[in-house]
Write an enzyme that holds these catalytic residues in place. Structure first.
Site, short mmCIF file in Angstrom:
data_model
loop_
_atom_site.label_atom_id
_atom_site.label_comp_id
_atom_site.label_asym_id
_atom_site.label_seq_id
_atom_site.Cartn_x
_atom_site.Cartn_y
_atom_site.Cartn_z
CB CYS A 113 21.32 -16.74 41.81
SG CYS A 113 20.62 -16.31 43.40
CG HIS A 248 24.32 -14.10 40.96
ND1 HIS A 248 23.18 -13.33 41.02
CD2 HIS A 248 24.38 -14.76 42.15
CE1 HIS A 248 22.58 -13.52 42.17
NE2 HIS A 248 23.29 -14.38 42.88
CG ASN A 278 21.55 -12.07 45.39
OD1 ASN A 278 20.93 -12.19 44.34
ND2 ASN A 278 22.15 -13.10 45.99
O1 UT7 Z 1 22.89 -15.82 45.24
C1 UT7 Z 1 23.54 -16.61 46.18
C2 UT7 Z 1 23.01 -16.17 47.50
N1 UT7 Z 1 23.84 -16.17 48.63
C3 UT7 Z 1 25.14 -15.77 48.69
O2 UT7 Z 1 25.79 -15.50 47.76
C4 UT7 Z 1 25.71 -15.68 50.07
C5 UT7 Z 1 27.16 -16.09 50.11
N2 UT7 Z 1 27.71 -15.81 51.45
C6 UT7 Z 1 28.04 -14.58 51.82
O3 UT7 Z 1 27.93 -13.63 51.05
C7 UT7 Z 1 28.63 -14.39 53.19
O4 UT7 Z 1 28.86 -15.65 53.78
C8 UT7 Z 1 27.71 -13.54 54.13
C9 UT7 Z 1 27.68 -12.10 53.66
C10 UT7 Z 1 26.30 -14.12 54.16
C11 UT7 Z 1 28.26 -13.56 55.55
O5 UT7 Z 1 29.59 -13.07 55.58
P1 UT7 Z 1 30.71 -13.80 56.43
O6 UT7 Z 1 31.94 -13.03 56.34
O7 UT7 Z 1 30.72 -15.23 55.97
O8 UT7 Z 1 30.15 -13.65 57.91
P2 UT7 Z 1 29.74 -14.81 58.94
O9 UT7 Z 1 28.51 -15.52 58.46
O10 UT7 Z 1 30.95 -15.62 59.23
O11 UT7 Z 1 29.36 -13.95 60.19
C12 UT7 Z 1 30.33 -13.22 60.90
C13 UT7 Z 1 29.64 -12.52 62.04
C14 UT7 Z 1 28.72 -13.41 62.88
O12 UT7 Z 1 28.86 -13.03 64.23
P3 UT7 Z 1 29.73 -13.94 65.24
O13 UT7 Z 1 29.06 -15.27 65.24
O14 UT7 Z 1 31.11 -13.97 64.65
O15 UT7 Z 1 29.61 -13.19 66.51
C15 UT7 Z 1 27.34 -13.02 62.40
O16 UT7 Z 1 26.36 -13.18 63.40
O17 UT7 Z 1 28.82 -11.48 61.53
C16 UT7 Z 1 27.53 -11.56 62.10
N3 UT7 Z 1 26.56 -11.05 61.15
C17 UT7 Z 1 26.19 -9.75 61.12
N4 UT7 Z 1 26.54 -8.70 61.86
C18 UT7 Z 1 26.00 -7.50 61.57
C19 UT7 Z 1 25.91 -11.72 60.16
N5 UT7 Z 1 25.12 -10.88 59.49
C20 UT7 Z 1 25.27 -9.64 60.06
C21 UT7 Z 1 24.71 -8.38 59.82
N6 UT7 Z 1 25.10 -7.34 60.59
N7 UT7 Z 1 23.82 -8.18 58.85
#
Ligand code: UT7
Length: 323
Positions: A113, A248, A278
């Site tokens: 990225c 980004h 993204n």
């Molecule tokens: O270019 C660089 C590329 N990558 C990035 O920049 C990613 C950086 N990270 C992020 O943007 C965030 O960490 C995410 C958007 C990927 C995730 O957000 P978060 O607030 O850190 O959520 P989490 O991973 O802590 O997940 C919270 C909950 C989980 O459920 P449980 O375990 O709490 O029951 C996930 O399973 O949200 C769930 N979850 C979803 N639910 C509905 C994860 N993805 C989804 C989804 N829809 N798409």
């Protein structure tokens, strides 16, 4: 001799996929995706499209706007994590062929990225020895390396390309300073197998990107703040002198967190993740193109371009816009 960005272009697939559409095939909702990322939709390639086709569209637009003919180009650099071919030829060679840049060299550059920032600085540096215009492209087709059954990753990405024409001139301003950083200790935080490390048991397309979302999020916020602070410190200016920060587009919450840490308003950041998601190396040039197209850039504006991503890599460029 200064290097200016004199033309910008973008290439997007026609097909637009909304969060609601995704929610029909995976366990997610528009509400979750938007509230956690700021994303409402993304563009996804059709079977005939690729990084090279999107990059070529972006390149033609940027060249026309700069008033530069393809045969005048000295170099074509494509930053991509999703080249058309697994190893070779480079995507840049395909673009060079398809735009008719018959006198140019061409190469791909991998910095995920942060790729466009790396490519911009690589091209700017090469232009110190070869004053001909250069074409710098960020192009990625993330949909082809994304597991469409994994809701943790597939909702985040889209496909697209952004291109910039660079021209050397005595006019003041242009790309003033760049910072490129890397920390391979974080390699596993965001990776895609399928290279020579992985024994060849199936097609390259069988591998999907894997990400530790929280780890990448925390890294991104710190890296983003560091880039902005380092760039202004090295230029001896204050944040109040920076008109736009073009980051980004990975997650609007990363941008909001960086804004809080830098103690500046969100209105100084250009954000277009809502419609495009993204697109990896393409986000920064596509955001800059949109900012310019919407008439929000004035001559002499100081603009910071900032990238962060897999590698881990991060970096930024401070540009004094000349229009
Ligand atoms: O270019 C660089 C590329 N990558 C990035 O920049 C990613 C950086 N990270 C992020 O943007 C965030 O960490 C995410 C958007 C990927 C995730 O957000 P978060 O607030 O850190 O959520 P989490 O991973 O802590 O997940 C919270 C909950 C989980 O459920 P449980 O375990 O709490 O029951 C996930 O399973 O949200 C769930 N979850 C979803 N639910 C509905 C994860 N993805 C989804 C989804 N829809 N798409």
């Amino acid at each position: 001799m200064n290097v200016h960005i004199t033309g910008l272009g973008y290439g997007l697939p026609a097909r637009r996929v909304t969060n609601e559409e995704l929610a029909k095939t995976i366990d997610t909702t528009d509400e979750w995706i938007f509230s956690h990322t700021g994303i409402r939709a993304r563009h996804i390639v059709g079977p005939e499209e690729s990084s090279a086709t999107l990059a070529t569209s972006a390149a033609k637009m940027a060249l026309a706007r700069a008033g530069v003919k393809p045969e005048e180009l000295g170099m074509v650099v494509v930053a991509t994590s999703t080249p058309d071919y697994g190893a070779f030829p480079s995507t840049a060679c395909l673009v060079q062929r398809d735009i008719g840049a018959v006198h140019a060299g061409a190469f791909d550059l991998f910095a995920a990225c942060t790729g466009f920032i790396y490519a911009l600085e690589a091209a700017r540096s090469l232009m110190q020895n070869d004053l001909r215009p250069a074409l710098v492209i960020g192009a990625d087709v993330m949909s082809r390396i994304t597991d469409w059954k994994d809701r943790n990753t597939c909702v985040l990405f889209g496909d697209g390309a952004g291109a910039a024409v660079l021209q050397a001139s005595d006019r003041p301003g242009g790309i003033r300073h760049s910072i490129l950083r890397a920390d391979g200790k974080g390699a596993q935080a965001l990776h895609h197998e399928g290279g020579c490390r992985t024994p060849q048991t199936g097609p390259w397309q069988g591998a999907y990107l894997q990400m530790n979302g929280r780890q990448v999020f925390n890294f991104a916020v710190k890296a983003f703040e560091e880039i902005v602070r380092d760039l202004i410190a090295r230029q001896g200016i204050t944040l109040s002198e920076v008109r736009w920060i073009v980051p980004h587009q990975a997650n609007v919450r990363i941008i909001e967190a960086a804004a809080r840490r830098l103690d500046i308003g969100l209105d100084r950041f250009f954000v277009n993740i809502g419609d495009l998601a993204n697109t990896s190396a393409a986000t920064v040039p596509m955001a800059l193109e949109q900012l310019h197209r919407e008439g929000k850039l004035q001559a002499d504006d100081t603009v910071i371009l900032a990238g962060f991503g897999a590698g881990l890599t991060w970096g930024g460029s401070l540009v004094q816009w000349q229009g």
